[in-house]
Design an enzyme around this catalytic site. Structure first.
Site, mmCIF file in Angstrom:
data_model
loop_
_atom_site.group_PDB
_atom_site.id
_atom_site.type_symbol
_atom_site.label_atom_id
_atom_site.label_comp_id
_atom_site.label_asym_id
_atom_site.label_seq_id
_atom_site.Cartn_x
_atom_site.Cartn_y
_atom_site.Cartn_z
ATOM 1 N N HIS A 195 0.837 -1.180 0.000
ATOM 2 C CA HIS A 195 0.000 0.000 0.000
ATOM 3 C C HIS A 195 0.890 1.255 0.000
ATOM 4 O O HIS A 195 2.060 1.191 0.390
ATOM 5 C CB HIS A 195 -0.901 0.006 1.240
ATOM 6 C CG HIS A 195 -2.114 -0.873 1.086
ATOM 7 N ND1 HIS A 195 -3.148 -0.887 1.996
ATOM 8 C CD2 HIS A 195 -2.458 -1.765 0.135
ATOM 9 C CE1 HIS A 195 -4.076 -1.754 1.616
ATOM 10 N NE2 HIS A 195 -3.672 -2.298 0.487
ATOM 11 N N ALA B 11 -13.825 11.448 -30.981
ATOM 12 C CA ALA B 11 -12.911 12.275 -31.792
ATOM 13 C C ALA B 11 -13.699 12.731 -33.001
ATOM 14 O O ALA B 11 -14.125 11.907 -33.814
ATOM 15 C CB ALA B 11 -11.684 11.472 -32.207
ATOM 16 N N GLU C 82 0.834 3.913 1.877
ATOM 17 C CA GLU C 82 1.279 4.381 3.195
ATOM 18 C C GLU C 82 2.467 3.544 3.691
ATOM 19 O O GLU C 82 3.428 4.081 4.268
ATOM 20 C CB GLU C 82 0.151 4.278 4.224
ATOM 21 C CG GLU C 82 -1.119 5.048 3.884
ATOM 22 C CD GLU C 82 -2.141 4.182 3.146
ATOM 23 O OE1 GLU C 82 -1.750 3.411 2.239
ATOM 24 O OE2 GLU C 82 -3.335 4.288 3.493
ATOM 25 N N ALA D 71 -19.137 10.010 -44.782
ATOM 26 C CA ALA D 71 -20.309 9.156 -44.953
ATOM 27 C C ALA D 71 -19.912 7.731 -45.322
ATOM 28 O O ALA D 71 -20.613 6.766 -44.986
ATOM 29 C CB ALA D 71 -21.236 9.754 -46.015
ATOM 30 N N CYS E 104 -6.452 1.961 5.436
ATOM 31 C CA CYS E 104 -7.291 0.802 5.727
ATOM 32 C C CYS E 104 -7.154 0.421 7.195
ATOM 33 O O CYS E 104 -6.089 0.546 7.796
ATOM 34 C CB CYS E 104 -6.897 -0.366 4.827
ATOM 35 S SG CYS E 104 -5.194 -0.916 5.039
#
Lengths: 323, 323
Positions: free
Chosen positions: A53, A157, A55, A167, A78
């Site tokens: 993790h 886009a 941390e 077309a 957590c």
């Protein structure tokens, strides 16, 4: 620390978190920075597969310098133990840190505020600082928690007049190299990428990430079809069926008009990413098929502009769904 | 004066010129500022019907303070005498001004450099400083001189996906009040405004300027039709026929898709003004009909973004034709 300093450091933690996206799956991509006397003494982001993790990594880097320092972390640490290791909260309690600044409370019911409570009980100052950067960096994880599906970006886009092809279907090229490279970076940040069946048959798109060093980040490819998918592709018949997208946190939809409409009708588009080239096509393929809209009033209030930028001679606009 | 000062004063003269647009017809709307020791001692813009000229007005205001001063003027001073009064060049020769900074050389063959030459012959420093602001303020006049027709803005108000109405034709409202007010300011700057016959029949638009104090600025109304026009409207059958738009310098085309295509096919659009609302329509009316494009390569290199701005929740983008 001033409030502006706090915001700057937490923004920096959110930027760090991007390094873990999307490889941290099934864990959220978290960013953490430990600051002491105005200097960074530790930093980390969630590694591939979810461990270590952020941390834990930042604490390991800081070592003794964590004494009296402040941790900036995008998500609440957590608080539940796991077969994969101790909880981050338990690591923080013995770290010597005196203050923790947190971007988002963890919606996981196993933590959901108990991490913050445990820190405070131990005399560590724990504050929520809700910032858009931290929230955005976690929106895949948060969308899973609240809506049970991945966060969806619909990329279009188009020309100035909203056409995605002539077309006859010709679409190479509408946008220029900078916009296309930007799109490949966006792809590299997704777990999965999807196109409609007609687009797959007409264009045979590779949908991979063709940027130096990022080829391994090409997302899982999906096609919206009631039929079968070619090798290397996953067929999706019903986008609203539970479990359709596995544990993906970020889904990138690249059209065509039918797939775009299917996601919009299901209200499953969280972010519109629109590349526009400075060209006029006139008669051509529309970017979005029928979505069943019968009143203009119903169309308003759903999208908020979040970013505008210039990419060569093209532009990129981001709109977020207002929920 | 530093070059930055010169640019700033000439930009200011171009901004002043806007006050004469479009009422100066048949003359160009010119702006003039006389600066002495860093202070404005005279200013003027072309008045209704073309007289007084901007320079004459600025000189009258400056009086004796013009001695040793600098004139900033967007267009080369006229050098030809007219039944309506002396040429500006002749006024400048006896003004005491020592320097004249000019934005654009007059394409009128009766002047065309002879104003600058006469000033220099008299020992007055006369310099061309080509600035986009001065050129833009005169583009109606310059387009008439080079192409024999007015400068044409094509305005489109659309959804993010390029639709100007629902499939049933409903178009009220796509954009919000700020964008609509901005459009009325744009109308007030045009000599004439045009819509297609189908749009006139379907929407009965008033096309007037509904802003406090600007109702008198409503432009001449035209409809693209081979038939007859209602009272208060002028019928235009062939936009390329000489003299069709009289002496109009600025024409504002408000659609619909057919009229937009007609002007684009004739390469008679000089400026695209696109208002976009943050809504998705899906199936609906396209903004531009068939323009006969058969290759994407032919569509590129024609338009350059000149402005982007936010208007409430909408955006306005301006593209200029690259010629």
């Amino acid at each position: 620390m001033t409030p502006a300093d706090d915001q700057r450091w937490l923004d920096a933690a959110a930027a760090l978190a991007a390094r873990g996206r999307p490889l941290s799956r099934p864990n959220p991509a978290v960013g953490a920075i430990i600051v002491k006397d105005g200097r960074v003494v530790g930093r980390g982001w969630t590694r591939t597969g979810g461990r270590p993790h952020a941390e834990a990594e930042a604490l390991a880097m800081a070592g003794d310098r964590a004494q009296g320092a402040t941790l900036y972390v995008t998500l609440e640490p957590c608080a539940h133990t796991s077969p994969r290791g101790p909880s981050c909260t338990s690591l923080l309690l013995t770290s010597g840190l005196t203050r923790v600044v947190i971007g988002v409370e963890d919606p996981d019911p196993r933590t959901a505020g108990s991490g913050i409570a445990a820190l405070r009980d131990a005399g560590i100052s724990a504050e929520l600082l809700p910032l858009p950067t931290a929230r955005r960096s976690l929106e895949g994880y948060l969308t899973r928690a609240t809506l049970g599906r991945p966060h969806v970006t619909l990329k279009l886009a188009m020309s100035l007049d909203g056409r995605i092809a002539l077309a006859d279907g010709t679409s190479q090229w509408i946008t220029g190299p900078q916009a296309r490279a930007h799109c490949h970076v966006e792809r590299s940040r997704a777990d999965a990428i999807l196109v409609g069946g007609a687009t797959l048959r007409a264009d045979s798109p590779r949908l991979d990430v063709r940027l130096p060093g990022l080829a391994s980040r090409s997302p899982q490819r999906m096609v919206l079809t009631r039929g079968t998918a070619p090798a290397g592709w996953t067929a999706v018949a019903d986008i609203t069926a539970p479990g359709t997208f596995g544990d993906a946190q970020f889904l990138f939809v690249e059209g065509g008009a039918g797939a775009a409409a299917t996601f919009l009708v299901a209200d499953m588009v969280d972010r519109l990413l629109i590349y526009r080239a400075p060209i006029v096509i006139g008669d051509g393929l529309a970017c979005i098929a029928d979505i069943g809209l019968t009143s203009l009033a119903d169309a308003h209030g759903r999208w908020r502009n979040a970013d505008r930028r210039t990419l060569g001679s093209d532009t990129a606009d981001v709109y977020e769904r207002v929920r």
